[in-house]
Design an enzyme around this catalytic site. Structure first.
Site: not given
Length: 257
Positions: A39, A110, A143, A170
């Site tokens: 990304e 996205k 993501c 993350v």
């Protein structure tokens, strides 16, 4: 089809340094038919402000980064799906771009923005769709779209055989759900994550390629790495779980939509 993921750390705010790093990595992946990058590969992720993000981003039609990828596609005869900070007028989108030697083939924006992305980007405004690329039906997500099973299911119902998933993950558990999405939708998935740290965020690596029965075909560690596997996308046409159970035809759409 030879499918590759390049897991690496873009240079935040310096597209030329990122390009320089990618030159050698793309050369190492030259045997692939399709390469997936993380990304926001053209900018890095953790912006201080929308103004900073805007200044670092490019449009689809005038892009040093995409021109570089197009040239690489021409040299190595593959296609690339990359995360991309896309500028359109005064708006920014967290996008995925599919490109080959002819130029940009498809753009996805996205849908589900994560944390501070809501202060930077507009929510995606392009419908989920499937691209028929050289006989392979491709879908794209980005993501945090991983959190929403409807996105995977819709792409699969539209006929996607392989879902390309540029990511900057993350949360430490996100990759664990990818095999399940492959299994329940009977599709291949390529989740291309990044590594490195930007201010308070550390990215979790562990890029993953999964098969139609939820099997892990390849998984990266926590460092720069190239994954490459041979897949037969047409296996995704088989939705049979048992001789009497079809993963899609057995859905009770009279009860749920």
């Amino acid at each position: 089809m030879k499918l590759a993921i390049i897991q690496f750390e873009p240079k935040f705010g310096d597209v030329l340094q990122t390009i320089d790093k990618l030159k050698s990595l793309l050369k190492k992946a030259k045997e692939a038919d399709l390469v997936v990058l993380p990304e926001l590969a053209n900018t890095g992720y953790n912006f201080d402000s929308k103004e900073q993000a805007f200044n670092l981003s490019e449009t689809i039609n005038e892009s040093v980064f995409l021109t570089f990828l197009k040239d690489a596609c021409k040299e190595y005869q593959f296609a690339v799906a990359t995360g991309y900070s896309e500028k359109e007028g005064t708006k920014l989108y967290n996008s995925s771009v599919l490109i080959d030697e002819t130029g940009v083939i498809s753009v996805y924006r996205k849908l589900h923005l994560f944390m501070n992305e809501k202060n930077i980007f507009e929510p995606g405004n392009i419908d989920l769709s499937v691209i028929d690329y050289k006989g392979v039906k491709l879908g794209m997500l980005v993501c945090f779209d991983w959190m929403f099973p409807e996105t995977w299911r819709k792409l699969a119902l539209l006929g996607a055989e392989l879902i390309l998933h540029p990511s900057n993950l993350v949360l430490p558990y996100a990759q664990s759900v990818i095999p399940s999405y492959s299994l329940v939708n009977r599709v291949f998935i390529a989740t291309a994550n990044r590594i490195g740290t930007e201010k308070e965020l550390t990215f979790t690596g562990q890029s993953i390629i999964t098969g139609t029965k939820g099997e892990v075909l390849a998984k990266a560690g926590l460092s720069e790495e190239i994954l490459m596997v041979e897949i037969d996308p047409k296996k995704a046409e088989d939705k049979m779980i048992t001789p009497l159970n079809d993963a899609f035809k057995d859905r009770r759409t009279d009860i749920y939509e």
